[in-house]
Design a protein around this motif. Structure first.
Motif, mmCIF file in Angstrom:
data_model
loop_
_atom_site.group_PDB
_atom_site.id
_atom_site.type_symbol
_atom_site.label_atom_id
_atom_site.label_comp_id
_atom_site.label_asym_id
_atom_site.label_seq_id
_atom_site.Cartn_x
_atom_site.Cartn_y
_atom_site.Cartn_z
ATOM 1 N N ALA A 170 -8.769 -11.348 -13.863
ATOM 2 C CA ALA A 170 -7.580 -11.654 -13.060
ATOM 3 C C ALA A 170 -7.562 -10.845 -11.771
ATOM 4 C CB ALA A 170 -6.307 -11.360 -13.852
ATOM 5 N N SER A 171 -6.910 -11.395 -10.768
ATOM 6 C CA SER A 171 -6.465 -10.624 -9.620
ATOM 7 C C SER A 171 -5.088 -10.089 -10.005
ATOM 8 C CB SER A 171 -6.338 -11.505 -8.381
ATOM 9 O OG SER A 171 -7.591 -12.052 -8.045
ATOM 10 N N THR A 172 -4.805 -8.838 -9.695
ATOM 11 C CA THR A 172 -3.557 -8.246 -10.176
ATOM 12 C C THR A 172 -2.759 -7.606 -9.048
ATOM 13 O OG1 THR A 172 -4.571 -6.102 -10.668
ATOM 14 C CG2 THR A 172 -4.556 -7.744 -12.437
ATOM 15 N N HIS A 173 -1.459 -7.483 -9.308
ATOM 16 C CA HIS A 173 -0.547 -6.746 -8.442
ATOM 17 C C HIS A 173 0.300 -5.851 -9.337
ATOM 18 C CE1 HIS A 173 -1.634 -9.491 -5.258
ATOM 19 N NE2 HIS A 173 -1.226 -10.511 -5.984
ATOM 20 N N LEU A 174 0.341 -4.565 -9.042
ATOM 21 C CA LEU A 174 1.168 -3.612 -9.779
ATOM 22 C C LEU A 174 2.390 -3.324 -8.908
ATOM 23 C CD1 LEU A 174 0.621 -2.213 -12.516
ATOM 24 C CD2 LEU A 174 -0.241 -0.258 -11.257
ATOM 25 N N ILE A 175 3.566 -3.722 -9.393
ATOM 26 C CA ILE A 175 4.781 -3.666 -8.577
ATOM 27 C C ILE A 175 5.828 -2.791 -9.254
ATOM 28 C CG2 ILE A 175 6.673 -5.038 -7.616
ATOM 29 C CD1 ILE A 175 4.589 -7.386 -7.471
ATOM 30 N N LYS A 176 6.215 -1.706 -8.575
ATOM 31 C CA LYS A 176 7.275 -0.833 -9.082
ATOM 32 C C LYS A 176 8.608 -1.456 -8.683
ATOM 33 C CE LYS A 176 4.594 3.410 -8.698
ATOM 34 N NZ LYS A 176 4.535 4.755 -8.087
ATOM 35 N N VAL A 177 9.376 -1.896 -9.670
ATOM 36 C CA VAL A 177 10.574 -2.682 -9.363
ATOM 37 C C VAL A 177 11.672 -1.868 -8.685
ATOM 38 C CG1 VAL A 177 10.099 -4.354 -11.193
ATOM 39 C CG2 VAL A 177 11.595 -2.394 -11.680
ATOM 40 N N ASP A 178 11.640 -0.542 -8.834
ATOM 41 C CA ASP A 178 12.662 0.267 -8.174
ATOM 42 C C ASP A 178 12.319 0.537 -6.706
ATOM 43 O OD1 ASP A 178 10.525 1.796 -9.215
ATOM 44 O OD2 ASP A 178 11.713 3.628 -9.190
ATOM 45 N N GLU A 179 11.139 0.076 -6.269
ATOM 46 C CA GLU A 179 10.725 0.225 -4.877
ATOM 47 C C GLU A 179 10.307 -1.120 -4.278
ATOM 48 O OE1 GLU A 179 7.478 3.002 -4.950
ATOM 49 O OE2 GLU A 179 8.689 4.610 -5.846
ATOM 50 N N ILE A 180 10.700 -2.223 -4.909
ATOM 51 C CA ILE A 180 10.170 -3.537 -4.560
ATOM 52 C C ILE A 180 10.532 -3.925 -3.124
ATOM 53 C CG2 ILE A 180 12.143 -4.817 -5.528
ATOM 54 C CD1 ILE A 180 9.999 -6.869 -6.572
ATOM 55 N N THR A 181 9.553 -4.530 -2.453
ATOM 56 C CA THR A 181 9.737 -5.006 -1.081
ATOM 57 C C THR A 181 9.808 -6.534 -1.086
ATOM 58 O OG1 THR A 181 7.364 -5.227 -0.676
ATOM 59 C CG2 THR A 181 8.373 -3.060 -0.218
ATOM 60 N N GLU A 182 10.224 -7.102 0.028
ATOM 61 C CA GLU A 182 10.257 -8.563 0.120
ATOM 62 C C GLU A 182 8.854 -9.143 -0.052
ATOM 63 O OE1 GLU A 182 11.704 -12.095 -0.194
ATOM 64 O OE2 GLU A 182 13.007 -10.354 0.003
ATOM 65 N N ALA A 183 7.859 -8.466 0.487
ATOM 66 C CA ALA A 183 6.478 -8.935 0.322
ATOM 67 C C ALA A 183 6.073 -8.937 -1.151
ATOM 68 C CB ALA A 183 5.526 -8.056 1.134
ATOM 69 N N GLU A 184 6.553 -7.960 -1.917
ATOM 70 C CA GLU A 184 6.221 -7.923 -3.347
ATOM 71 C C GLU A 184 6.972 -8.993 -4.129
ATOM 72 O OE1 GLU A 184 4.856 -3.320 -4.052
ATOM 73 O OE2 GLU A 184 7.003 -3.720 -3.800
ATOM 74 N N TRP A 185 8.215 -9.313 -3.724
ATOM 75 C CA TRP A 185 8.894 -10.464 -4.333
ATOM 76 C C TRP A 185 8.042 -11.721 -4.134
ATOM 77 C CZ3 TRP A 185 12.570 -10.424 -7.804
ATOM 78 C CH2 TRP A 185 13.531 -9.420 -7.828
ATOM 79 N N GLU A 186 7.469 -11.858 -2.959
ATOM 80 C CA GLU A 186 6.630 -13.034 -2.675
ATOM 81 C C GLU A 186 5.357 -13.028 -3.511
ATOM 82 O OE1 GLU A 186 6.179 -13.073 1.590
ATOM 83 O OE2 GLU A 186 8.344 -13.364 1.890
ATOM 84 N N LEU A 187 4.815 -11.833 -3.793
ATOM 85 C CA LEU A 187 3.660 -11.757 -4.692
ATOM 86 C C LEU A 187 4.036 -12.243 -6.094
ATOM 87 C CD1 LEU A 187 2.095 -8.297 -3.705
ATOM 88 C CD2 LEU A 187 1.199 -10.581 -3.184
ATOM 89 N N LEU A 188 5.232 -11.859 -6.554
ATOM 90 C CA LEU A 188 5.697 -12.348 -7.860
ATOM 91 C C LEU A 188 5.838 -13.868 -7.841
ATOM 92 C CD1 LEU A 188 8.402 -9.661 -8.759
ATOM 93 C CD2 LEU A 188 6.093 -9.866 -9.690
ATOM 94 N N ASP A 189 6.392 -14.399 -6.761
ATOM 95 C CA ASP A 189 6.582 -15.845 -6.646
ATOM 96 C C ASP A 189 5.255 -16.598 -6.700
ATOM 97 O OD1 ASP A 189 9.270 -15.258 -6.319
ATOM 98 O OD2 ASP A 189 9.283 -15.625 -4.151
ATOM 99 N N ALA A 190 4.194 -15.979 -6.177
ATOM 100 C CA ALA A 190 2.889 -16.643 -6.099
ATOM 101 C C ALA A 190 2.017 -16.405 -7.329
ATOM 102 C CB ALA A 190 2.151 -16.171 -4.846
ATOM 103 N N ALA A 191 2.406 -15.493 -8.211
ATOM 104 C CA ALA A 191 1.584 -15.145 -9.380
ATOM 105 C C ALA A 191 1.605 -16.268 -10.414
ATOM 106 C CB ALA A 191 2.090 -13.852 -10.001
ATOM 107 N N ASP A 192 0.542 -16.318 -11.201
ATOM 108 C CA ASP A 192 0.493 -17.249 -12.333
ATOM 109 C C ASP A 192 1.223 -16.679 -13.541
ATOM 110 O OD1 ASP A 192 -1.310 -19.266 -11.121
ATOM 111 O OD2 ASP A 192 -2.758 -17.619 -11.150
ATOM 112 N N ALA A 193 1.248 -15.349 -13.639
ATOM 113 C CA ALA A 193 1.901 -14.676 -14.768
ATOM 114 C C ALA A 193 2.559 -13.397 -14.274
ATOM 115 C CB ALA A 193 0.882 -14.346 -15.858
ATOM 116 N N ILE A 194 3.703 -13.080 -14.874
ATOM 117 C CA ILE A 194 4.396 -11.824 -14.582
ATOM 118 C C ILE A 194 4.580 -11.084 -15.907
ATOM 119 C CG2 ILE A 194 6.451 -10.712 -13.645
ATOM 120 C CD1 ILE A 194 6.927 -13.274 -11.982
ATOM 121 N N VAL A 195 4.105 -9.853 -15.939
ATOM 122 C CA VAL A 195 4.275 -9.009 -17.121
ATOM 123 C C VAL A 195 5.342 -7.980 -16.791
ATOM 124 C CG1 VAL A 195 3.138 -7.541 -18.825
ATOM 125 C CG2 VAL A 195 1.833 -9.342 -17.661
#
Length: 196
Positions: free
Chosen positions: A33-58
């Motif tokens: 997989a290609s992955t993104h590690l996102i700290k939700v207490d520091e989330i940016t708009e760009a990271e919200w967009e990464l979540l929107d584009a992901a196939d899976a969110i853990v």
């Protein structure tokens, strides 16, 4: 075929849950997989967009007072914008947590993640392991040593730092990352086949 994209959206209060998040990431990347590690207490708009584009969110959080952390709850409430637009509809979801107690009501945190995923219209991926350490032949070094089915659960003593996260719990989290990736690969290929 392109690699599935797995995003790990998590909060960690003292670093223990970060260790588990990194293990999920390692398992996912090891499975391709290609992955993104996102700290939700520091989330940016760009990271919200990464979540929107992901196939899976853990989803990941420590279990505090019988549920996910306050910081994770803030993130979950902010995800209501995605709920309105159905941005995460039909994505895969999974979860992990850590607490100091063997049980510590971790199941409630995993069920909270499942409910969040269901509200978002996502498909839940379970741990897919039998419980370990439940017979005279088992040991604390077994995968899924704490016996959870809904997701990966870790236990770390309250008076120890992140370096003390149990190796079996790290391996269990890596398993979850692999399982999510393998499931995502099947779903992505299936959708491509249906579209063709």
């Amino acid at each position: 075929m392109s690699s599935p994209v797995v995003a790990i959206a998590y909060h960690s209060g003292f670093g223990h849950t970060t260790v588990v998040a990194e293990a999920v990431r390692a398992g996912a990347e090891g499975a391709g997989a290609s992955t993104h590690l996102i700290k939700v207490d520091e989330i940016t708009e760009a990271e919200w967009e990464l979540l929107d584009a992901a196939d899976a969110i853990v989803f990941g959080s420590p279990t505090y007072m019988g549920t996910a952390s306050g910081a994770f709850h803030v993130f979950a409430e902010a995800s209501s914008k995605r709920w309105f637009s159905r941005a995460w509809q039909d994505k895969l979801a999974a979860g992990f947590t850590n607490s100091a107690s063997k049980s510590g009501d971790k199941l409630h945190t995993l069920q909270y993640f499942q409910t969040l995923a269901a509200q978002q219209g996502m498909h839940w991926v379970s741990l897919g392991l039998l419980p370990g350490w439940n017979s005279t032949e088992g040991s604390e070094n077994d995968l899924n040593r704490l016996g959870f089915f809904s997701g990966a659960a870790a236990q770390t003593n309250s008076d120890e730092g992140p370096e003390a996260v149990h190796k079996a719990d790290i391996a269990t989290a890596e398993h979850l990352g692999r399982r999510v990736t393998e499931t995502a690969r099947i779903v992505v290929a299936g959708r491509a086949a249906v579209a063709a």
